[in-house]
Write a protein that holds these residues in place. Structure first.
Motif, PDB file in Angstrom:
ATOM      1  N   HIS A 195      -2.200   7.213  -5.313  1.00 15.43           N
ATOM      2  CA  HIS A 195      -2.805   7.497  -4.035  1.00 15.43           C
ATOM      3  C   HIS A 195      -4.141   6.787  -3.970  1.00 15.43           C
ATOM      4  O   HIS A 195      -4.851   6.755  -4.972  1.00 15.43           O
ATOM      5  N   HIS A 196      -4.500   6.232  -2.819  1.00 16.12           N
ATOM      6  CA  HIS A 196      -5.757   5.470  -2.750  1.00 16.12           C
ATOM      7  C   HIS A 196      -6.977   6.363  -2.986  1.00 16.12           C
ATOM      8  O   HIS A 196      -8.052   5.866  -3.300  1.00 16.12           O
ATOM      9  N   ARG A 197      -6.804   7.683  -2.814  1.00 14.36           N
ATOM     10  CA  ARG A 197      -7.960   8.570  -3.064  1.00 14.36           C
ATOM     11  C   ARG A 197      -8.027   9.007  -4.526  1.00 14.36           C
ATOM     12  O   ARG A 197      -8.958   9.694  -4.917  1.00 14.36           O
ATOM     13  N   ASP A 198      -7.039   8.620  -5.319  1.00 20.88           N
ATOM     14  CA  ASP A 198      -6.995   8.970  -6.744  1.00 20.88           C
ATOM     15  C   ASP A 198      -7.187   7.670  -7.539  1.00 20.88           C
ATOM     16  O   ASP A 198      -6.232   6.966  -7.850  1.00 20.88           O
ATOM     17  N   ARG A 199      -8.454   7.376  -7.812  1.00 22.19           N
ATOM     18  CA  ARG A 199      -8.833   6.085  -8.400  1.00 22.19           C
ATOM     19  C   ARG A 199      -8.077   5.790  -9.695  1.00 22.19           C
ATOM     20  O   ARG A 199      -7.635   4.649  -9.919  1.00 22.19           O
ATOM     21  N   ALA A 200      -7.930   6.812 -10.556  1.00 17.28           N
ATOM     22  CA  ALA A 200      -7.257   6.578 -11.849  1.00 17.28           C
ATOM     23  C   ALA A 200      -5.817   6.118 -11.629  1.00 17.28           C
ATOM     24  O   ALA A 200      -5.325   5.218 -12.325  1.00 17.28           O
ATOM     25  N   SER A 201      -5.138   6.712 -10.652  1.00 18.01           N
ATOM     26  CA  SER A 201      -3.734   6.340 -10.398  1.00 18.01           C
ATOM     27  C   SER A 201      -3.651   4.895  -9.907  1.00 18.01           C
ATOM     28  O   SER A 201      -2.723   4.161 -10.254  1.00 18.01           O
ATOM     29  N   VAL A 202      -4.644   4.493  -9.107  1.00 15.93           N
ATOM     30  CA  VAL A 202      -4.630   3.130  -8.571  1.00 15.93           C
ATOM     31  C   VAL A 202      -4.887   2.130  -9.698  1.00 15.93           C
ATOM     32  O   VAL A 202      -4.193   1.108  -9.814  1.00 15.93           O
ATOM     33  N   GLU A 203      -5.861   2.448 -10.546  1.00 17.98           N
ATOM     34  CA  GLU A 203      -6.182   1.537 -11.655  1.00 17.98           C
ATOM     35  C   GLU A 203      -4.993   1.379 -12.585  1.00 17.98           C
ATOM     36  O   GLU A 203      -4.682   0.277 -13.036  1.00 17.98           O
ATOM     37  N   ALA A 204      -4.316   2.496 -12.867  1.00 19.31           N
ATOM     38  CA  ALA A 204      -3.136   2.434 -13.741  1.00 19.31           C
ATOM     39  C   ALA A 204      -2.054   1.564 -13.108  1.00 19.31           C
ATOM     40  O   ALA A 204      -1.423   0.736 -13.781  1.00 19.31           O
ATOM     41  N   ALA A 205      -1.870   1.716 -11.791  1.00 21.09           N
ATOM     42  CA  ALA A 205      -0.828   0.935 -11.108  1.00 21.09           C
ATOM     43  C   ALA A 205      -1.176  -0.549 -11.086  1.00 21.09           C
ATOM     44  O   ALA A 205      -0.286  -1.403 -11.062  1.00 21.09           O
ATOM     45  N   MET A 206      -2.463  -0.863 -11.098  1.00 20.31           N
ATOM     46  CA  MET A 206      -2.880  -2.269 -11.014  1.00 20.31           C
ATOM     47  C   MET A 206      -2.842  -2.979 -12.361  1.00 20.31           C
ATOM     48  O   MET A 206      -2.963  -4.208 -12.406  1.00 20.31           O
ATOM     49  N   ALA A 207      -2.704  -2.227 -13.423  1.00 21.43           N
ATOM     50  CA  ALA A 207      -2.725  -2.851 -14.760  1.00 21.43           C
ATOM     51  C   ALA A 207      -1.636  -3.926 -14.843  1.00 21.43           C
ATOM     52  O   ALA A 207      -0.471  -3.670 -14.536  1.00 21.43           O
ATOM     53  N   GLY A 208      -2.037  -5.119 -15.210  1.00 21.35           N
ATOM     54  CA  GLY A 208      -1.077  -6.210 -15.379  1.00 21.35           C
ATOM     55  C   GLY A 208      -0.744  -6.953 -14.097  1.00 21.35           C
ATOM     56  O   GLY A 208      -0.001  -7.934 -14.122  1.00 21.35           O
ATOM     57  N   ALA A 209      -1.287  -6.476 -12.960  1.00 19.83           N
ATOM     58  CA  ALA A 209      -1.013  -7.174 -11.693  1.00 19.83           C
ATOM     59  C   ALA A 209      -1.984  -8.336 -11.528  1.00 19.83           C
ATOM     60  O   ALA A 209      -3.144  -8.254 -11.911  1.00 19.83           O
ATOM     61  N   GLU A 210      -1.477  -9.408 -10.925  1.00 19.30           N
ATOM     62  CA  GLU A 210      -2.316 -10.585 -10.688  1.00 19.30           C
ATOM     63  C   GLU A 210      -2.926 -10.530  -9.291  1.00 19.30           C
ATOM     64  O   GLU A 210      -4.044 -10.968  -9.069  1.00 19.30           O
ATOM     65  N   ARG A 232      -6.660 -10.649  -9.948  1.00 19.61           N
ATOM     66  CA  ARG A 232      -7.400 -11.877  -9.629  1.00 19.61           C
ATOM     67  C   ARG A 232      -7.538 -12.087  -8.111  1.00 19.61           C
ATOM     68  O   ARG A 232      -8.521 -12.636  -7.637  1.00 19.61           O
ATOM     69  N   ARG A 233      -6.539 -11.632  -7.353  1.00 21.38           N
ATOM     70  CA  ARG A 233      -6.523 -11.929  -5.910  1.00 21.38           C
ATOM     71  C   ARG A 233      -6.224 -10.661  -5.122  1.00 21.38           C
ATOM     72  O   ARG A 233      -5.297  -9.918  -5.473  1.00 21.38           O
ATOM     73  N   ILE A 234      -7.014 -10.391  -4.082  1.00 19.59           N
ATOM     74  CA  ILE A 234      -6.762  -9.207  -3.247  1.00 19.59           C
ATOM     75  C   ILE A 234      -6.632  -9.612  -1.778  1.00 19.59           C
ATOM     76  O   ILE A 234      -7.299 -10.535  -1.310  1.00 19.59           O
ATOM     77  N   VAL A 235      -5.764  -8.899  -1.089  1.00 19.81           N
ATOM     78  CA  VAL A 235      -5.605  -9.077   0.362  1.00 19.81           C
ATOM     79  C   VAL A 235      -5.780  -7.701   0.970  1.00 19.81           C
ATOM     80  O   VAL A 235      -4.999  -6.780   0.682  1.00 19.81           O
ATOM     81  N   LYS A 236      -6.830  -7.540   1.766  1.00 23.25           N
ATOM     82  CA  LYS A 236      -7.137  -6.226   2.327  1.00 23.25           C
ATOM     83  C   LYS A 236      -6.709  -6.143   3.784  1.00 23.25           C
ATOM     84  O   LYS A 236      -7.071  -6.994   4.585  1.00 23.25           O
ATOM     85  N   LEU A 237      -5.964  -5.093   4.111  1.00 18.78           N
ATOM     86  CA  LEU A 237      -5.600  -4.823   5.505  1.00 18.78           C
ATOM     87  C   LEU A 237      -6.780  -4.130   6.166  1.00 18.78           C
ATOM     88  O   LEU A 237      -7.153  -3.020   5.784  1.00 18.78           O
ATOM     89  N   SER A 238      -7.396  -4.806   7.139  1.00 16.91           N
ATOM     90  CA  SER A 238      -8.543  -4.247   7.860  1.00 16.91           C
ATOM     91  C   SER A 238      -8.120  -4.044   9.323  1.00 16.91           C
ATOM     92  O   SER A 238      -6.954  -3.709   9.576  1.00 16.91           O
ATOM     93  N   ALA A 239      -9.013  -4.231  10.252  1.00 11.60           N
ATOM     94  CA  ALA A 239      -8.670  -4.046  11.667  1.00 11.60           C
ATOM     95  C   ALA A 239      -9.556  -4.922  12.539  1.00 11.60           C
ATOM     96  O   ALA A 239     -10.723  -5.169  12.213  1.00 11.60           O
ATOM     97  N   ILE A 240      -9.000  -5.367  13.650  1.00 13.08           N
ATOM     98  CA  ILE A 240      -9.761  -6.177  14.616  1.00 13.08           C
ATOM     99  C   ILE A 240     -10.998  -5.400  15.067  1.00 13.08           C
ATOM    100  O   ILE A 240     -10.949  -4.173  15.189  1.00 13.08           O
TER     101      ILE A 240
END
Ligand code: NAP
Length: 284
Positions: A48-63, A92-100
């Protein structure tokens, strides 16, 4: 490996689908992977984006990572947290969904919801791309019940025109940015090929469906009461009211060529979206 947050949502699910179809390795973050209905071969991660530890774990090994982190006025810090989690995890690379309109003072508090996350991305030292879509064509799915019942759907935007964008185009731009470093450092404002008011969208939809799609214009007071009745906080309702005012006054009457620039073809029209989703409006 590409980590997709918001992976079961409007944009994220199509990003996952498009990446998987291209044979990319994808990991999809969801609060409930069992209900995520992911394409074959896509790895599921619980979080969940509000659960930082879960996000970091999910990102491990992602480029690369696709970041969807704002669902209301209280998410600014969590949105920034997604960027920080990506850096910590070695993405290494992020794409953020923002808004007009992000950062436009005329949008009031609504224009600040994505600001922290955008600033964090720009300052991250990572390869970043910001996507600022206009109003999604799929927002008119909120009219489904009224259209099926033959009753007027509520319209909070008056006759204010917007560069309504097909979510499939937003996802396709996201996929391009996730795969190609040439989009690093770019902020894309994503619109359809024309601006349309809600009544004009209703007219297109009516033409496609072959039956009337009436709208009921809400007064500001009615609007506020509906938002409160839906359980939104004052802060949240204020933001949406400010956005509706901005749109009514023509502030979002904007078309850009960014979809064409990235994809090398014109953006899809609202009519195309309506034709491809007509079955959603069919009577039960
Ligand atoms: N709609 C528009 O017209 C528009 C226009 C411009 C920009 N945007 C931006 O687009 C983003 C939304 O993208 P989207 O429509 O693809 O997302 P979405 O479909 O609303 O949600 C994406 C996923 O996030 C999780 N989620 C949904 N609501 C949540 C909540 N309140 N708290 C925590 N998690 C939640 C759900 O996944 P799980 O249940 O699997 O965890 C959901 O499938 C927002 O940041 C918005 O500002 C929208």
């Amino acid at each position: 490996m590409i980590l997709v947050t918001g992976a079961t949502g409007t944009i994220g699910s199509d990003v996952v689908r498009q990446l998987a179809a291209r044979g990319e390795k994808v990991r999809a973050l969801s609060r409930d992977p069992a209900k995520a209905h992911l394409p074959a071969g896509v790895e599921a991660a619980r979080g969940h984006h509000r659960d930082r530890a879960s996000v970091e774990a999910a990102m491990a090994g992602a480029e690369s990572a696709f970041l969807v982190g704002v669902f209301g006025p209280d998410d600014a810090e969590h949105d920034r947290g997604l960027v920080e989690a990506a850096r910590t995890a070695g993405v290494r690379r992020i794409v953020k969904l923002s808004a007009i309109g992000t950062g436009d003072p005329r949008l009031g508090v609504f224009g600040t919801w994505h600001l922290h996350g955008e600033e964090a991305a720009r300052a991250s030292g990572l390869e970043w791309t910001l996507l600022r879509p206009s109003s999604f064509a799929s927002n008119t799915l909120s009219w489904v019940a009224a259209v099926r019942e033959g009753t007027p759907a509520p319209n909070m935007m008056g006759a204010g025109r917007q560069g309504v964008v097909d979510p499939r185009d937003v996802a396709e731009v996201a996929v391009a940015a996730l795969l190609d470093p040439r989009h690093a450092g770019r902020t894309y404002t994503l619109t359809g090929p024309e601006t349309l008011s809600a009544p004009e969208q209703a007219a297109v939809l009516a033409d496609v469906l072959g039956r009337p799609v009436p709208l009921h214009g809400l007064s500001p007071q009615e609007r506020l009461e509906q938002l409160r009745a839906a359980g939104l906080s004052e802060h949240y309702a204020d933001g949406l009211m400010a956005a509706a005012r901005f749109i009514q006054e023509g502030g979002n009457d904007v078309v850009t060529g960014d979809v064409r620039e990235v994809l090398g073809r014109p953006a899809r029209t609202y009519r195309q979206w309506a034709e491809d989703h007509a079955s959603a409006f069919a009577q039960g």
